[in-house]
Every structure is written in structure tokens, then in C-alpha cells.
Design a protein around this motif. Structure first.
Motif, PDB file in Angstrom:
ATOM      1  N   ALA A  74      -5.008  -1.145  -4.949  1.00 59.35           N
ATOM      2  CA  ALA A  74      -4.627  -0.456  -3.709  1.00 59.35           C
ATOM      3  C   ALA A  74      -4.882  -1.351  -2.502  1.00 59.35           C
ATOM      4  CB  ALA A  74      -5.386   0.859  -3.583  1.00 59.35           C
ATOM      5  N   GLN A  75      -5.975  -2.101  -2.526  1.00 62.54           N
ATOM      6  CA  GLN A  75      -6.245  -3.041  -1.441  1.00 62.54           C
ATOM      7  C   GLN A  75      -5.167  -4.122  -1.373  1.00 62.54           C
ATOM      8  OE1 GLN A  75      -9.135  -1.210   0.455  1.00 62.54           O
ATOM      9  NE2 GLN A  75      -8.575  -3.298   1.020  1.00 62.54           N
ATOM     10  N   ASP A  76      -4.643  -4.510  -2.529  1.00 60.95           N
ATOM     11  CA  ASP A  76      -3.564  -5.495  -2.552  1.00 60.95           C
ATOM     12  C   ASP A  76      -2.299  -4.924  -1.907  1.00 60.95           C
ATOM     13  OD1 ASP A  76      -5.319  -7.167  -3.863  1.00 60.95           O
ATOM     14  OD2 ASP A  76      -4.400  -6.909  -5.841  1.00 60.95           O
ATOM     15  N   VAL A  77      -2.042  -3.635  -2.122  1.00 60.63           N
ATOM     16  CA  VAL A  77      -0.896  -2.998  -1.462  1.00 60.63           C
ATOM     17  C   VAL A  77      -1.074  -3.020   0.053  1.00 60.63           C
ATOM     18  CG1 VAL A  77       0.466  -0.875  -1.228  1.00 60.63           C
ATOM     19  CG2 VAL A  77      -0.467  -1.516  -3.470  1.00 60.63           C
ATOM     20  N   ILE A  78      -2.284  -2.757   0.511  1.00 64.98           N
ATOM     21  CA  ILE A  78      -2.555  -2.817   1.955  1.00 64.98           C
ATOM     22  C   ILE A  78      -2.277  -4.213   2.497  1.00 64.98           C
ATOM     23  CG2 ILE A  78      -4.376  -2.685   3.697  1.00 64.98           C
ATOM     24  CD1 ILE A  78      -3.410   0.038   2.756  1.00 64.98           C
ATOM     25  N   ALA A  79      -2.635  -5.246   1.742  1.00 62.59           N
ATOM     26  CA  ALA A  79      -2.363  -6.622   2.173  1.00 62.59           C
ATOM     27  C   ALA A  79      -0.865  -6.855   2.317  1.00 62.59           C
ATOM     28  CB  ALA A  79      -2.970  -7.614   1.183  1.00 62.59           C
ATOM     29  N   VAL A  80      -0.077  -6.287   1.404  1.00 60.30           N
ATOM     30  CA  VAL A  80       1.380  -6.412   1.491  1.00 60.30           C
ATOM     31  C   VAL A  80       1.914  -5.684   2.722  1.00 60.30           C
ATOM     32  CG1 VAL A  80       3.564  -5.741   0.386  1.00 60.30           C
ATOM     33  CG2 VAL A  80       1.730  -6.797  -0.974  1.00 60.30           C
ATOM     34  N   LEU A  81       1.445  -4.457   2.950  1.00 59.27           N
ATOM     35  CA  LEU A  81       1.895  -3.703   4.123  1.00 59.27           C
ATOM     36  C   LEU A  81       1.509  -4.427   5.409  1.00 59.27           C
ATOM     37  CD1 LEU A  81       1.062  -0.017   3.075  1.00 59.27           C
ATOM     38  CD2 LEU A  81       3.290  -1.155   3.052  1.00 59.27           C
ATOM     39  N   ASP A  82       0.312  -4.992   5.435  1.00 65.95           N
ATOM     40  CA  ASP A  82      -0.114  -5.752   6.617  1.00 65.95           C
ATOM     41  C   ASP A  82       0.789  -6.960   6.837  1.00 65.95           C
ATOM     42  OD1 ASP A  82      -2.172  -3.979   7.084  1.00 65.95           O
ATOM     43  OD2 ASP A  82      -3.744  -5.271   6.265  1.00 65.95           O
ATOM     44  N   ASP A  83       1.130  -7.646   5.753  1.00 69.18           N
ATOM     45  CA  ASP A  83       1.977  -8.826   5.871  1.00 69.18           C
ATOM     46  C   ASP A  83       3.365  -8.458   6.393  1.00 69.18           C
ATOM     47  OD1 ASP A  83       1.862 -11.774   5.202  1.00 69.18           O
ATOM     48  OD2 ASP A  83       3.713 -11.233   4.167  1.00 69.18           O
ATOM     49  N   LEU A  84       3.832  -7.266   6.036  1.00 70.91           N
ATOM     50  CA  LEU A  84       5.133  -6.780   6.489  1.00 70.91           C
ATOM     51  C   LEU A  84       5.072  -6.187   7.893  1.00 70.91           C
ATOM     52  CD1 LEU A  84       6.449  -5.030   3.248  1.00 70.91           C
ATOM     53  CD2 LEU A  84       7.555  -6.935   4.435  1.00 70.91           C
ATOM     54  N   GLY A  85       3.872  -5.927   8.396  1.00 69.45           N
ATOM     55  CA  GLY A  85       3.741  -5.252   9.681  1.00 69.45           C
ATOM     56  C   GLY A  85       4.096  -3.777   9.608  1.00 69.45           C
ATOM     57  N   VAL A  86       3.906  -3.161   8.429  1.00 69.43           N
ATOM     58  CA  VAL A  86       4.219  -1.753   8.219  1.00 69.43           C
ATOM     59  C   VAL A  86       2.950  -0.923   8.377  1.00 69.43           C
ATOM     60  CG1 VAL A  86       4.953  -0.036   6.513  1.00 69.43           C
ATOM     61  CG2 VAL A  86       6.184  -2.215   6.704  1.00 69.43           C
ATOM     62  N   ASP A  87       2.947  -0.024   9.345  1.00 67.23           N
ATOM     63  CA  ASP A  87       1.769   0.812   9.579  1.00 67.23           C
ATOM     64  C   ASP A  87       1.670   1.956   8.577  1.00 67.23           C
ATOM     65  OD1 ASP A  87       0.891  -0.659  11.775  1.00 67.23           O
ATOM     66  OD2 ASP A  87       2.149   0.467  13.161  1.00 67.23           O
ATOM     67  N   ARG A  88       2.805   2.608   8.283  1.00 66.17           N
ATOM     68  CA  ARG A  88       2.824   3.758   7.364  1.00 66.17           C
ATOM     69  C   ARG A  88       4.045   3.659   6.477  1.00 66.17           C
ATOM     70  NH1 ARG A  88       3.069   9.263   9.662  1.00 66.17           N
ATOM     71  NH2 ARG A  88       1.676  10.015   8.043  1.00 66.17           N
ATOM     72  N   ALA A  89       3.879   4.077   5.236  1.00 67.65           N
ATOM     73  CA  ALA A  89       4.984   4.045   4.286  1.00 67.65           C
ATOM     74  C   ALA A  89       4.889   5.238   3.356  1.00 67.65           C
ATOM     75  CB  ALA A  89       4.958   2.751   3.475  1.00 67.65           C
ATOM     76  N   ASP A  90       6.014   5.609   2.783  1.00 67.75           N
ATOM     77  CA  ASP A  90       6.003   6.526   1.660  1.00 67.75           C
ATOM     78  C   ASP A  90       5.610   5.733   0.414  1.00 67.75           C
ATOM     79  OD1 ASP A  90       6.885   8.572   3.323  1.00 67.75           O
ATOM     80  OD2 ASP A  90       8.997   8.204   2.869  1.00 67.75           O
ATOM     81  N   VAL A  91       4.924   6.385  -0.524  1.00 68.10           N
ATOM     82  CA  VAL A  91       4.422   5.689  -1.714  1.00 68.10           C
ATOM     83  C   VAL A  91       4.783   6.495  -2.952  1.00 68.10           C
ATOM     84  CG1 VAL A  91       2.373   4.846  -2.917  1.00 68.10           C
ATOM     85  CG2 VAL A  91       2.513   4.648  -0.427  1.00 68.10           C
ATOM     86  N   TYR A  92       5.398   5.814  -3.927  1.00 67.31           N
ATOM     87  CA  TYR A  92       5.784   6.426  -5.193  1.00 67.31           C
ATOM     88  C   TYR A  92       5.193   5.570  -6.305  1.00 67.31           C
ATOM     89  CZ  TYR A  92       9.120   8.251  -8.773  1.00 67.31           C
ATOM     90  OH  TYR A  92       9.714   8.824  -9.881  1.00 67.31           O
ATOM     91  N   GLY A  93       4.175   6.105  -6.968  1.00 71.18           N
ATOM     92  CA  GLY A  93       3.516   5.380  -8.040  1.00 71.18           C
ATOM     93  C   GLY A  93       3.687   6.083  -9.367  1.00 71.18           C
ATOM     94  N   THR A  94       4.017   5.312 -10.401  1.00 62.52           N
ATOM     95  CA  THR A  94       4.179   5.878 -11.737  1.00 62.52           C
ATOM     96  C   THR A  94       3.183   5.233 -12.692  1.00 62.52           C
ATOM     97  OG1 THR A  94       5.971   4.273 -12.040  1.00 62.52           O
ATOM     98  CG2 THR A  94       6.608   6.541 -11.571  1.00 62.52           C
ATOM     99  N   SER A  95       2.680   6.035 -13.632  1.00 61.77           N
ATOM    100  CA  SER A  95       1.734   5.574 -14.639  1.00 61.77           C
ATOM    101  C   SER A  95       0.505   4.967 -13.949  1.00 61.77           C
ATOM    102  CB  SER A  95       2.434   4.597 -15.583  1.00 61.77           C
ATOM    103  OG  SER A  95       1.705   4.445 -16.777  1.00 61.77           O
ATOM    104  N   MET A  96       0.107   3.721 -14.264  1.00 60.49           N
ATOM    105  CA  MET A  96      -1.036   3.155 -13.548  1.00 60.49           C
ATOM    106  C   MET A  96      -0.746   3.029 -12.063  1.00 60.49           C
ATOM    107  SD  MET A  96      -3.135  -0.460 -13.990  1.00 60.49           S
ATOM    108  CE  MET A  96      -2.041  -1.347 -12.858  1.00 60.49           C
ATOM    109  N   GLY A  97       0.527   2.847 -11.711  1.00 63.59           N
ATOM    110  CA  GLY A  97       0.888   2.810 -10.294  1.00 63.59           C
ATOM    111  C   GLY A  97       0.539   4.103  -9.583  1.00 63.59           C
ATOM    112  N   GLY A  98       0.587   5.222 -10.300  1.00 62.70           N
ATOM    113  CA  GLY A  98       0.156   6.490  -9.725  1.00 62.70           C
ATOM    114  C   GLY A  98      -1.344   6.528  -9.506  1.00 62.70           C
ATOM    115  N   ARG A  99      -2.089   5.862 -10.361  1.00 58.05           N
ATOM    116  CA  ARG A  99      -3.540   5.775 -10.178  1.00 58.05           C
ATOM    117  C   ARG A  99      -3.865   4.928  -8.948  1.00 58.05           C
ATOM    118  NH1 ARG A  99      -6.234   5.937 -16.157  1.00 58.05           N
ATOM    119  NH2 ARG A  99      -4.665   7.272 -17.104  1.00 58.05           N
ATOM    120  N   VAL A 100      -3.133   3.824  -8.807  1.00 52.71           N
ATOM    121  CA  VAL A 100      -3.307   2.992  -7.617  1.00 52.71           C
ATOM    122  C   VAL A 100      -2.955   3.788  -6.364  1.00 52.71           C
ATOM    123  CG1 VAL A 100      -2.506   0.905  -6.445  1.00 52.71           C
ATOM    124  CG2 VAL A 100      -2.830   0.888  -8.932  1.00 52.71           C
ATOM    125  N   ALA A 101      -1.879   4.563  -6.440  1.00 56.37           N
ATOM    126  CA  ALA A 101      -1.423   5.354  -5.289  1.00 56.37           C
ATOM    127  C   ALA A 101      -2.449   6.405  -4.883  1.00 56.37           C
ATOM    128  CB  ALA A 101      -0.085   6.014  -5.610  1.00 56.37           C
TER     129      ALA A 101
END
Length: 261
Positions: A74-101
Motif C-alpha cells: 500500500a505504501q508503494d501505491v502511495i509512492a506511485v500516486l505521489d509521483d503522478l501528483g494524484v491527491d485522491r483516486a478510486d481504488v479497485y483491488g482484487t485478490s491480494m490487491g484487495g488486501r492491499v486496498a
């Protein structure tokens, strides 16, 4: 084409952006890279741009030989959002991705506008584990037997009979062994039960009724634990419901996201 973000611990995370519009982050399953979403990501581009990433250990991301966790992903996702300059996003996680979400929404509520949790589990002592027959089927020694077992957990026999591949949900074939082990441990040690009541984002829980890889009994557990969450069970669907049942699942997700103020 991938771009890279660098995490606070110095790991380069590859990410991919497609389409235009408000961002929707798509999070793949355990030991998979962004190709998990190849079959369906275009379904969202009429209303959203999509952001995928290669988890550390997969794809074009770095593959450090040190422990991973769903909280760390999840912290890695935050790094990606920061790199993109995205403050808020919708998130769709499946399987382990849902656990990360789950960690993403609970620990970084200001970054998640709306949340979709697919074929996933709260983990820990409250999560419903796959049974021993399923576990044994995934560690068979005969050539191809474990792969075939995983395919049959992902898709219905009727779908497999008419869709001969390639399949994008069976794991990243280029992952080193140490990365596979770290992903397995991260998923197995996930436990967000105490965090779930703190999720404030509007949440949709989606699950296939015939999912044995991540038992469908986990869906109502998540729904009851997350304030105001909605549940949709897809009759007859297995673990890869988002792919096989895309004609229903993708519009379902888009309609939910669109209805969130």
C-alpha cells in the motif's frame, strides 16, 4: 510503457497509465504484475483513466530480497500516486490487491475516494481460508497439474473450453523464487480486521459465488465490517470473476464509482 516511482526505501516501482479522466487504481493479485488487468482495463476508459503497477518483485519493478507486506505494498501505491501528483483516486483491488486496498483505504483515507474490494479477505483469524483439498491441488508435482488446478479455480469449465489463453492471472512467470516467497508470506500474514471499521470511503465488495481459492464467505465478513459497504455476489463465478464475467462486473464497478458524489 512503464514509468517508475521510487519508494522511501529506495525501491523503483513500475507503473502504467492508460486513458483519460479521473484516476482508477487497479491492484492485481498475489505474484502478478499489471498484466492481470489486460483483459478488462479498457472497460473503464470511457469514464476513467486507469493506473496499474508492478508490485515490488514483479514485472519491471525492483525485486529486493527482503520481507514484503500488504501494508508495504500500500505504501508503494502511495509512492506511485505521489509521483503522478494524484491527491485522491478510486481504488479497485482484487485478490491480494484487495488486501492491499484495505490498508490503503484504512491508513490513507484522504487518498481514496471510493473503494472496490474483489474476491478478497480480511485475513487473520477472522478470514475464511481455502480448504485443504484446494491447497493440495496447488502444490501437485506432476508437470502442469498445479497450473491446471489454478486455472480451474480461476475460471469455470465452460469458459476454459472456449478460451484457450493466454491467461494473465496465473502469476508473473519471470518472478525470482525469493520474490514469490515474499509475496506468499505477505498475503498469508495479512490481517486488516481491526482496521476495517475505520474505512470511510464508500465501498463495494464483489465476489464470485463459486470462488474456492478465496472463499466467498469472506465477502459478507468484509461487508459487515466496513461501515456502509455494499455487497454484490456474482452467481456461478469463480476467482477471476472480473475477467470471465466482465460484461457484468465492469459495468457494476463503473456504476458504483459514478454514483459516488
Amino acid at each position: 510503457m512503464s514509468t517508475h516511482a521510487t519508494t522511501p526505501d529506495g525501491v523503483r516501482i513500475a507503473y502504467q497509465v492508460r486513458g483519460e479522466g479521473p484516476p482508477l487504481v487497479l491492484l492485481a493479485g498475489q505474484a502478478n504484475n499489471h498484466h492481470w488487468w489486460d483483459g478488462v482495463r479498457d472497460d473503464f476508459h470511457a469514464a476513467r483513466s486507469t493506473v496499474t503497477l508492478d508490485y515490488r518483485g514483479t514485472g519491471e519493478s525492483d525485486k529486493p530480497d527482503r520481507p514484503h507486506s500488504t501494508e508495504g505494498f500500500a505504501q508503494d501505491v502511495i509512492a506511485v500516486l505521489d509521483d503522478l501528483g494524484v491527491d485522491r483516486a478510486d481504488v479497485y483491488g482484487t485478490s491480494m490487491g484487495g488486501r492491499v486496498a484495505q490498508h490503503l483505504a484504512a491508513r490513507h483515507p484522504h487518498r481514496v475516494r471510493a473503494l472496490v474490494l474483489g474476491c478478497t479477505s480480511p485475513g487473520g483469524s477472522h478470514g475464511v481460508e481455502r480448504d485443504n483439498d484446494v491447497r493440495r491441488s496447488l502444490v501437485q508435482q506432476q508437470p502442469g497439474a498445479a497450473r491446471q488446478a489454478l486455472l480451474e479455480l480461476m475460471y469455470t469449465p465452460a469458459w476454459l473450453a472456449t478460451h484457450l489463453g493466454p491467461y494473465q492471472v496465473l502469476g508473473d512467470p519471470a518472478m525470482p523464487a525469493h520474490a514469490q516467497r515474499h509475496h506468499l508470506v505477505a498475503s498469508n500474514r495479512h490481517d486488516a480486521w481491526d482496521l476495517l471499521p475505520g474505512i470511510s470511503a464508500p465501498t463495494l465488495v464483489v465476489h464470485g459465488s463459486d470462488d474456492l481459492l478465496n472463499p466467498a464467505a469472506n465477502a459478507p465478513l468484509l461487508t459487515s465490517r466496513i461501515p456502509g459497504a455494499r455487497l454484490h455476489v456474482l452467481p456461478g463465478a469463480r476467482h477471476a470473476y472480473f475477467d470471465e464475467f466482465r460484461a457484468v462486473a465492469s459495468p457494476l464497478v463503473l456504476d458504483f464509482l459514478t454514483a459516488v458524489p
